[in-house]
Design a protein around this motif. Structure first.
Motif, PDB file in Angstrom:
ATOM      1  N   THR A 258       1.024  -1.122  -0.110  1.00  0.00           N
ATOM      2  CA  THR A 258      -0.216   0.030  -0.126  1.00  0.00           C
ATOM      3  C   THR A 258       0.812   1.316   0.029  1.00  0.00           C
ATOM      4  O   THR A 258       1.710   1.342   0.584  1.00  0.00           O
ATOM      5  CB  THR A 258      -1.040   0.096   1.253  1.00  0.00           C
ATOM      6  OG1 THR A 258      -1.686  -1.106   1.014  1.00  0.00           O
ATOM      7  CG2 THR A 258      -1.921   1.157   1.032  1.00  0.00           C
ATOM      8  N   THR A 259       0.578   2.178  -0.834  1.00  0.00           N
ATOM      9  CA  THR A 259       0.945   3.564  -0.811  1.00  0.00           C
ATOM     10  C   THR A 259      -0.045   4.525  -0.504  1.00  0.00           C
ATOM     11  O   THR A 259      -1.459   4.460  -1.129  1.00  0.00           O
ATOM     12  CB  THR A 259       1.740   3.923  -2.352  1.00  0.00           C
ATOM     13  OG1 THR A 259       2.867   2.995  -2.420  1.00  0.00           O
ATOM     14  CG2 THR A 259       2.240   5.149  -2.391  1.00  0.00           C
ATOM     15  N   ILE A 260       0.202   5.637   0.514  1.00  0.00           N
ATOM     16  CA  ILE A 260      -0.791   6.433   0.660  1.00  0.00           C
ATOM     17  C   ILE A 260      -0.371   8.016   0.145  1.00  0.00           C
ATOM     18  O   ILE A 260       0.980   8.153   0.368  1.00  0.00           O
ATOM     19  CB  ILE A 260      -1.078   6.635   2.148  1.00  0.00           C
ATOM     20  CG1 ILE A 260      -1.493   5.382   2.836  1.00  0.00           C
ATOM     21  CG2 ILE A 260      -2.134   7.619   2.537  1.00  0.00           C
ATOM     22  CD1 ILE A 260      -1.533   5.324   4.210  1.00  0.00           C
ATOM     23  N   VAL A 261      -1.436   8.711  -0.608  1.00  0.00           N
ATOM     24  CA  VAL A 261      -0.880   9.745  -1.301  1.00  0.00           C
ATOM     25  C   VAL A 261      -1.609  11.120  -0.709  1.00  0.00           C
ATOM     26  O   VAL A 261      -2.650  11.040  -0.706  1.00  0.00           O
ATOM     27  CB  VAL A 261      -0.983   9.477  -2.904  1.00  0.00           C
ATOM     28  CG1 VAL A 261      -0.591  10.955  -3.680  1.00  0.00           C
ATOM     29  CG2 VAL A 261      -0.481   8.505  -3.496  1.00  0.00           C
ATOM     30  N   ALA A 262      -0.707  12.079  -0.325  1.00  0.00           N
ATOM     31  CA  ALA A 262      -1.320  13.165   0.395  1.00  0.00           C
ATOM     32  C   ALA A 262      -1.979  14.041  -0.888  1.00  0.00           C
ATOM     33  O   ALA A 262      -1.476  14.247  -1.895  1.00  0.00           O
ATOM     34  CB  ALA A 262      -0.357  13.839   1.176  1.00  0.00           C
ATOM     35  N   ILE A 267      -9.832  17.553  -3.954  1.00  0.00           N
ATOM     36  CA  ILE A 267     -10.303  16.276  -4.901  1.00  0.00           C
ATOM     37  C   ILE A 267     -10.547  16.273  -6.205  1.00  0.00           C
ATOM     38  O   ILE A 267     -11.179  15.248  -6.680  1.00  0.00           O
ATOM     39  CB  ILE A 267     -11.310  15.550  -3.964  1.00  0.00           C
ATOM     40  CG1 ILE A 267     -12.480  16.257  -3.990  1.00  0.00           C
ATOM     41  CG2 ILE A 267     -10.976  15.159  -2.614  1.00  0.00           C
ATOM     42  CD1 ILE A 267     -14.033  15.640  -3.267  1.00  0.00           C
ATOM     43  N   LYS A 268     -10.625  17.599  -6.995  1.00  0.00           N
ATOM     44  CA  LYS A 268     -10.896  17.758  -8.312  1.00  0.00           C
ATOM     45  C   LYS A 268      -9.736  17.091  -9.018  1.00  0.00           C
ATOM     46  O   LYS A 268      -8.584  17.004  -8.705  1.00  0.00           O
ATOM     47  CB  LYS A 268     -11.059  19.064  -8.500  1.00  0.00           C
ATOM     48  CG  LYS A 268     -12.255  19.880  -7.887  1.00  0.00           C
ATOM     49  CD  LYS A 268     -12.070  21.366  -8.353  1.00  0.00           C
ATOM     50  CE  LYS A 268     -13.432  22.107  -7.706  1.00  0.00           C
ATOM     51  NZ  LYS A 268     -13.666  23.462  -8.207  1.00  0.00           N
ATOM     52  N   ALA A 269     -10.224  16.637 -10.279  1.00  0.00           N
ATOM     53  CA  ALA A 269      -9.350  15.829 -11.043  1.00  0.00           C
ATOM     54  C   ALA A 269      -7.974  16.574 -11.324  1.00  0.00           C
ATOM     55  O   ALA A 269      -6.994  16.119 -11.123  1.00  0.00           O
ATOM     56  CB  ALA A 269      -9.912  15.644 -12.500  1.00  0.00           C
ATOM     57  N   GLU A 270      -8.203  17.967 -11.713  1.00  0.00           N
ATOM     58  CA  GLU A 270      -6.705  18.784 -11.789  1.00  0.00           C
ATOM     59  C   GLU A 270      -6.026  18.843 -10.524  1.00  0.00           C
ATOM     60  O   GLU A 270      -4.763  19.188 -10.642  1.00  0.00           O
ATOM     61  CB  GLU A 270      -7.207  20.294 -12.614  1.00  0.00           C
ATOM     62  CG  GLU A 270      -8.059  20.911 -11.547  1.00  0.00           C
ATOM     63  CD  GLU A 270      -9.471  20.908 -11.837  1.00  0.00           C
ATOM     64  OE1 GLU A 270     -10.216  21.736 -11.163  1.00  0.00           O
ATOM     65  OE2 GLU A 270      -9.963  19.822 -12.313  1.00  0.00           O
ATOM     66  N   GLN A 271      -6.481  18.732  -9.448  1.00  0.00           N
ATOM     67  CA  GLN A 271      -5.697  18.699  -8.247  1.00  0.00           C
ATOM     68  C   GLN A 271      -5.214  17.484  -7.733  1.00  0.00           C
ATOM     69  O   GLN A 271      -4.084  17.418  -7.299  1.00  0.00           O
ATOM     70  CB  GLN A 271      -6.724  19.293  -7.021  1.00  0.00           C
ATOM     71  CG  GLN A 271      -7.245  20.588  -7.423  1.00  0.00           C
ATOM     72  CD  GLN A 271      -8.399  21.118  -6.596  1.00  0.00           C
ATOM     73  OE1 GLN A 271      -9.055  20.248  -5.850  1.00  0.00           O
ATOM     74  NE2 GLN A 271      -8.645  22.244  -6.246  1.00  0.00           N
ATOM     75  N   VAL A 272      -5.741  16.343  -8.214  1.00  0.00           N
ATOM     76  CA  VAL A 272      -5.411  15.008  -7.945  1.00  0.00           C
ATOM     77  C   VAL A 272      -4.422  14.514  -8.645  1.00  0.00           C
ATOM     78  O   VAL A 272      -3.526  13.779  -8.439  1.00  0.00           O
ATOM     79  CB  VAL A 272      -6.659  14.120  -7.656  1.00  0.00           C
ATOM     80  CG1 VAL A 272      -6.184  12.628  -7.589  1.00  0.00           C
ATOM     81  CG2 VAL A 272      -7.561  14.354  -6.615  1.00  0.00           C
ATOM     82  N   THR A 273      -4.514  14.812  -9.937  1.00  0.00           N
ATOM     83  CA  THR A 273      -3.492  14.344 -11.216  1.00  0.00           C
ATOM     84  C   THR A 273      -2.107  14.557 -10.820  1.00  0.00           C
ATOM     85  O   THR A 273      -1.231  13.328 -10.877  1.00  0.00           O
ATOM     86  CB  THR A 273      -4.063  14.462 -12.282  1.00  0.00           C
ATOM     87  OG1 THR A 273      -5.281  14.225 -12.816  1.00  0.00           O
ATOM     88  CG2 THR A 273      -3.139  14.151 -13.584  1.00  0.00           C
ATOM     89  N   PRO A 274      -1.699  15.578 -10.374  1.00  0.00           N
ATOM     90  CA  PRO A 274      -0.122  15.762 -10.235  1.00  0.00           C
ATOM     91  C   PRO A 274       0.424  14.940  -9.146  1.00  0.00           C
ATOM     92  O   PRO A 274       1.371  14.209  -9.311  1.00  0.00           O
ATOM     93  CB  PRO A 274       0.120  17.282  -9.960  1.00  0.00           C
ATOM     94  CG  PRO A 274      -1.242  17.788 -10.483  1.00  0.00           C
ATOM     95  CD  PRO A 274      -2.413  16.912 -10.571  1.00  0.00           C
ATOM     96  N   HIS A 275      -0.403  14.865  -8.256  1.00  0.00           N
ATOM     97  CA  HIS A 275       0.056  13.925  -7.146  1.00  0.00           C
ATOM     98  C   HIS A 275       0.157  12.510  -7.264  1.00  0.00           C
ATOM     99  O   HIS A 275       0.981  11.834  -6.974  1.00  0.00           O
ATOM    100  CB  HIS A 275      -0.734  14.473  -5.945  1.00  0.00           C
ATOM    101  CG  HIS A 275      -0.654  15.685  -5.201  1.00  0.00           C
ATOM    102  ND1 HIS A 275       0.475  16.197  -4.479  1.00  0.00           N
ATOM    103  CD2 HIS A 275      -1.617  16.782  -5.351  1.00  0.00           C
ATOM    104  CE1 HIS A 275       0.115  17.642  -4.228  1.00  0.00           C
ATOM    105  NE2 HIS A 275      -0.961  17.735  -4.887  1.00  0.00           N
ATOM    106  N   LEU A 276      -1.071  12.112  -7.962  1.00  0.00           N
ATOM    107  CA  LEU A 276      -1.077  10.638  -8.127  1.00  0.00           C
ATOM    108  C   LEU A 276       0.033  10.415  -9.517  1.00  0.00           C
ATOM    109  O   LEU A 276       0.353   9.274  -9.248  1.00  0.00           O
ATOM    110  CB  LEU A 276      -2.649  10.481  -8.602  1.00  0.00           C
ATOM    111  CG  LEU A 276      -3.145   9.104  -8.994  1.00  0.00           C
ATOM    112  CD1 LEU A 276      -3.006   8.386  -7.593  1.00  0.00           C
ATOM    113  CD2 LEU A 276      -4.228   8.842  -9.403  1.00  0.00           C
ATOM    114  N   THR A 277       0.208  11.250 -10.231  1.00  0.00           N
ATOM    115  CA  THR A 277       1.313  10.861 -11.415  1.00  0.00           C
ATOM    116  C   THR A 277       2.611  10.611 -10.697  1.00  0.00           C
ATOM    117  O   THR A 277       3.544   9.988 -10.946  1.00  0.00           O
ATOM    118  CB  THR A 277       1.106  11.949 -12.420  1.00  0.00           C
ATOM    119  OG1 THR A 277      -0.103  12.080 -12.902  1.00  0.00           O
ATOM    120  CG2 THR A 277       1.966  11.603 -13.597  1.00  0.00           C
TER     121      THR A 277
END
Length: 393
Positions: A258-262, A267-277
């Motif tokens: 498991t990896t947990i991402v801050a 939670i908008k797509a444009e806000q989540v995408t950089p951290h997830l990528t």
């Protein structure tokens, strides 16, 4: 009502667009005005259309009442007056009787009385029936819907129309500003929607925001993902804390690593995408095969993530969390560290990494009590070179 700078024509345009199902942002852009002003303007009316009072052609007008008054003074019978006006005899006779009879009929007072009788809305039913009003308010406070209240009243008082009311009359008493004195408007918070104003019956038009394009369904996922024999297939999800705090989780299906991402930005797509990528790129390439996620708006930019990481993203159908069972089970384990009511913004990425480290180093029965970290490390170990055989003498 306050007009918020909208002319009568623009007020009609706001109501028209609202009834068509447009959002406040679309209405604001179409009118070139702040969306907050459109919302506040409609909020005053509770979302109920306030139709202006108007005389219908089938009703008697002021000039016709003048003709009736003069005809009565001249001694004409009601039937003769009706023929001259092109009206039904009963219409003219009722008009005369309603306004004092032949001796006391006057055109101006009759016309004013007719206009007053035509004003809408009339006094609300609940304002006229205090016992019924108290009963309706008690049921609304108990979180009953207007439909449930109306149906229960018909069943409880089958022969007493004074203790019955339609669900639409209850809704209008809650939302229509001209009837709000009939019932406590704060009871709208006890409805399921808890909205301060009514929504139009027509389906709301999509705004284009958050629409997921190019969806690749989970049914197209490779068969090797299902049996968990090939490592490198991941599942992802969001873990919500006290609104609006949230973190993302990535779980490898074979090892349960498991990896947990801050997600400090939202939670908008444009806000989540950089951290997830960024976190996906931190996974070794040989363990970066596929990602399965729920079909939520957070994945609206899934194509950009795939282009950056090379990982195809497969999306489940809505309301099918069981298709990501590994992620759901992991999120349940994480609640030990991230309670539902906690503000997850207080957890730094270092704090989340420490939680993930502890979770990954707990033995699992499914692995024969090896840890997810140990199973995850197996495919990353270098292969042992074969020893060269000695030549046969």
């Amino acid at each position: 009502m306050r007009d918020y700078g909208f002319s009568p024509a623009r007020q009609d345009e706001i109501r028209k667009r609202w009834r068509e199902g447009q959002s406040f942002s679309l209405i604001g852009r179409a009118l070139g005005a702040p969306m907050q002003h459109a919302r506040r303007f409609l909020y005053q009316s509770g979302g109920v259309r306030l139709a202006p009072q108007a005389r219908l052609e089938r009703h008697l007008g002021g000039s016709e009442r003048e003709e009736i008054s003069r005809g009565l003074a001249a001694g004409e019978p009601a039937r003769q007056l009706a023929e001259r006006l092109g009206r039904s005899p009963s219409t003219v006779s009722h008009e005369i009787a309603r306004n004092g009879g032949r001796d006391r009929y006057r055109a101006a007072p009759a016309d004013a009385a007719a206009y007053e009788r035509g004003r809408r809305p009339k006094q609300a039913e609940l304002a006229q029936r205090p016992v019924l009003r108290a009963l309706v308010e008690a049921k609304l406070a108990a979180c009953w819907s207007p439909e449930q209240i109306a149906g229960w009243l018909r069943w409880q008082f089958p022969g007493d129309t004074s203790m019955q009311i339609s669900h639409e009359a209850i809704c209008l008493s809650l939302y229509d500003p001209r009837r709000r004195q009939a019932i406590d408007r704060s009871l709208t918070r006890r409805l399921r929607s808890a909205r301060p104003m009514r929504r139009p019956k027509i389906a709301r038009r999509p705004t284009g925001r958050g629409i997921i394009r190019g969806v690749v369904s989970i049914t197209d996922r490779p068969a090797e993902v299902e049996d968990r024999r090939v490592p490198g297939h991941w599942e992802g999800d969001l873990v919500m804390g006290a609104r609006p705090s949230v973190v993302a989780t990535l779980v490898e299906r074979t090892s349960r690593y498991t990896t947990i991402v801050a997600l400090p930005d939202g939670i908008k797509a444009e806000q989540v995408t950089p951290h997830l990528t960024r976190n996906l790129l931190g996974i070794p390439p040989r363990l970066r095969r596929t990602l399965t996620w729920d079909r939520g708006r957070v994945m609206a930019e899934h194509q950009a993530i795939t282009a950056e990481t090379g990982m195809p993203i497969y999306l489940c159908k809505p309301c099918n969390p069981w298709r990501r069972g590994t992620s759901e089970n992991t999120n349940r384990l994480l609640r030990q560290y991230l309670p539902k009511g906690a503000d997850l913004r207080t957890f730094s990425q270092a704090d989340l990494d420490a939680i993930a480290h502890e979770l990954n180093h707990r033995p699992r029965e499914i692995h024969g009590y090896r840890t997810p970290a140990e199973v995850y490390a197996d495919p990353l170990k270098p292969a042992h070179p074969r020893r060269a055989r000695r030549p046969v003498p």
